[in-house]
Design a protein around this motif. Structure first.
Motif, short mmCIF file in Angstrom:
data_model
loop_
_atom_site.label_atom_id
_atom_site.label_comp_id
_atom_site.label_asym_id
_atom_site.label_seq_id
_atom_site.Cartn_x
_atom_site.Cartn_y
_atom_site.Cartn_z
N TYR A 116 0.76 -1.40 0.11
CA TYR A 116 0.21 -0.31 0.05
C TYR A 116 0.95 1.35 0.14
N LEU A 117 1.63 1.15 -0.25
CA LEU A 117 2.51 1.86 -0.78
C LEU A 117 2.87 2.41 -2.80
N THR A 118 3.11 3.42 -2.98
CA THR A 118 3.16 3.74 -4.41
C THR A 118 4.82 3.18 -4.83
N GLY A 119 5.11 2.68 -5.97
CA GLY A 119 6.62 2.23 -6.26
C GLY A 119 6.92 3.76 -6.12
N ILE A 120 6.70 4.90 -6.18
CA ILE A 120 8.19 6.31 -5.83
C ILE A 120 7.91 5.91 -4.20
N GLN A 121 7.06 6.30 -3.29
CA GLN A 121 7.08 6.42 -1.84
C GLN A 121 8.20 4.90 -1.32
N TYR A 122 8.32 3.59 -2.11
CA TYR A 122 8.75 2.85 -1.85
C TYR A 122 10.02 3.67 -2.30
N LEU A 123 10.46 3.63 -2.93
CA LEU A 123 12.19 4.00 -3.02
C LEU A 123 12.27 5.18 -1.83
N ASN A 124 12.16 6.67 -1.81
CA ASN A 124 12.28 7.20 -1.63
C ASN A 124 12.52 7.08 0.20
N PHE A 125 11.66 5.78 0.68
CA PHE A 125 11.89 5.27 1.98
C PHE A 125 13.31 4.59 1.92
N ILE A 126 13.33 3.78 1.33
CA ILE A 126 14.73 3.19 1.06
C ILE A 126 15.71 3.79 1.03
N GLY A 127 15.15 5.07 0.38
CA GLY A 127 16.32 6.28 -0.37
C GLY A 127 16.81 6.90 1.26
N ASP A 128 15.32 7.05 2.38
CA ASP A 128 15.91 8.09 3.57
C ASP A 128 16.46 7.04 4.41
N ILE A 129 16.42 6.01 4.52
CA ILE A 129 17.21 4.55 5.13
C ILE A 129 18.72 5.16 4.76
N TYR A 130 18.84 4.49 3.73
CA TYR A 130 20.58 4.65 3.65
C TYR A 130 21.35 6.32 3.46
N ALA A 131 20.39 7.27 3.68
CA ALA A 131 20.70 8.03 3.32
C ALA A 131 20.99 9.33 2.15
N VAL A 132 20.85 8.90 0.90
CA VAL A 132 20.86 9.26 -0.13
C VAL A 132 20.61 10.67 -0.13
N PRO A 133 21.40 11.32 -1.03
CA PRO A 133 20.43 12.43 -1.22
C PRO A 133 19.78 12.60 -2.25
N LEU A 134 18.94 14.08 -1.86
CA LEU A 134 18.15 13.78 -2.84
C LEU A 134 18.35 14.26 -4.22
N GLU A 135 18.81 14.70 -4.79
CA GLU A 135 19.41 15.02 -5.80
C GLU A 135 20.23 13.82 -6.61
N GLU A 136 21.37 12.92 -5.73
CA GLU A 136 21.18 11.87 -6.25
C GLU A 136 20.35 10.44 -6.42
N ARG A 137 19.68 10.69 -5.61
CA ARG A 137 18.55 10.02 -5.09
C ARG A 137 16.90 9.81 -7.08
N ASP A 138 17.24 10.89 -6.71
CA ASP A 138 16.72 11.11 -8.21
C ASP A 138 16.87 10.94 -9.43
N LYS A 139 18.29 11.14 -8.94
CA LYS A 139 19.09 10.86 -10.81
C LYS A 139 18.96 9.16 -11.07
N LYS A 140 19.57 8.54 -9.65
CA LYS A 140 19.49 7.10 -10.21
C LYS A 140 17.84 6.46 -9.83
N VAL A 141 16.85 7.11 -9.48
CA VAL A 141 16.05 6.68 -9.76
C VAL A 141 15.04 6.23 -11.32
#
Length: 234
Positions: A88-113
């Protein structure tokens, strides 16, 4: 990058893994091969900290998993054989959740996603609920989540199951690119042809013990990995 020393894991009186040792070097793709029940998943779950083990040692990027589990987990990513994730998360919500756990910077996260979602042809589905995803789509999403923080060690359990041919090809390219940049990959598979073409080294496990291990070219020689594997299972 990964060193397993004399690993033993028991379930009651049953010895699932016995005195197992192996090493995965920096920049190496290591194939872990065995029939169902041979102990592959037990070893993998011990490496990622999902299962305790009775004796032995696991070293990841110079750190002991027993002594420094958080440091070890920061350096690795794990893709299980069954992508059981939050429906009951969307795909992008799940990816942001994992990104937060690993403290991936938003700019880098968006690029990788964006990069990996395009490669796996799932970009237009990231706003959909995961409950609507097929098994293959969930597998792609978990792969993206594992790749987002550029892990030094990537652990994959049957990663090609459920992937379409295009996604399988993309994953093989990603795996080789990661290793060319110094990361290491440890993965199990029943698709022996893929392992033979992709892996630098291979270990074959039977009854919780390594029965042969080494460089793929040395193990296979003039034969095929399939013929070697079948001979060792007799």
């Amino acid at each position: 990058m990964l060193e397993i020393k004399n690993l033993t894991k028991k379930y009651g009186d049953f010895v699932a893994v016995s005195d197992l040792s192996l090493t995965v070097k920096d920049g190496e793709i290591y194939g872990f091969i065995g029939h169902n029940g041979a102990g592959k998943s037990t070893v993998i779950k011990a490496i990622v900290g999902a299962h305790r083990f009775d004796s032995g040692e696991i070293i990841i990027n110079g750190n002991s998993l027993k002594d420094k589990p958080i440091e070890c987990k920061k350096d690795m990513a794990y893709v299980p054989d069954n992508p059981d994730i939050y429906d009951y998360l969307t795909g992008i919500q799940y990816l942001n959740f994992i990104g937060d756990i690993y403290a991936v910077p938003l700019e880098e996260r968006d690029k990788k996603v964006k990069e990996y979602a395009d490669k796996f042809e799932i970009a237009d589905k990231l706003s959909d609920l995961i409950s609507s995803y097929s098994h293959g789509m969930k597998q792609k999403l978990v792969l993206i989540s594992a790749l987002m923080h550029s892990p030094k060690l990537l652990i994959l359990d049957e990663p090609f199951v459920g992937l379409d041919p295009v996604a399988s090809h993309s994953l093989k390219e990603i795996m080789r690119d990661m290793c060319n940049e110094g990361s290491s990959i440890f993965f199990s598979t029943h698709i022996l042809e893929v392992a033979e073409k992709l892996c630098d080294r291979v270990g074959i496990i039977k009854g919780g013990k390594i029965v042969t291990e080494g460089a793929m070219k040395d193990i296979v020689g003039d034969e095929s990995l399939e013929s070697i594997f079948l001979e060792l299972q007799k």
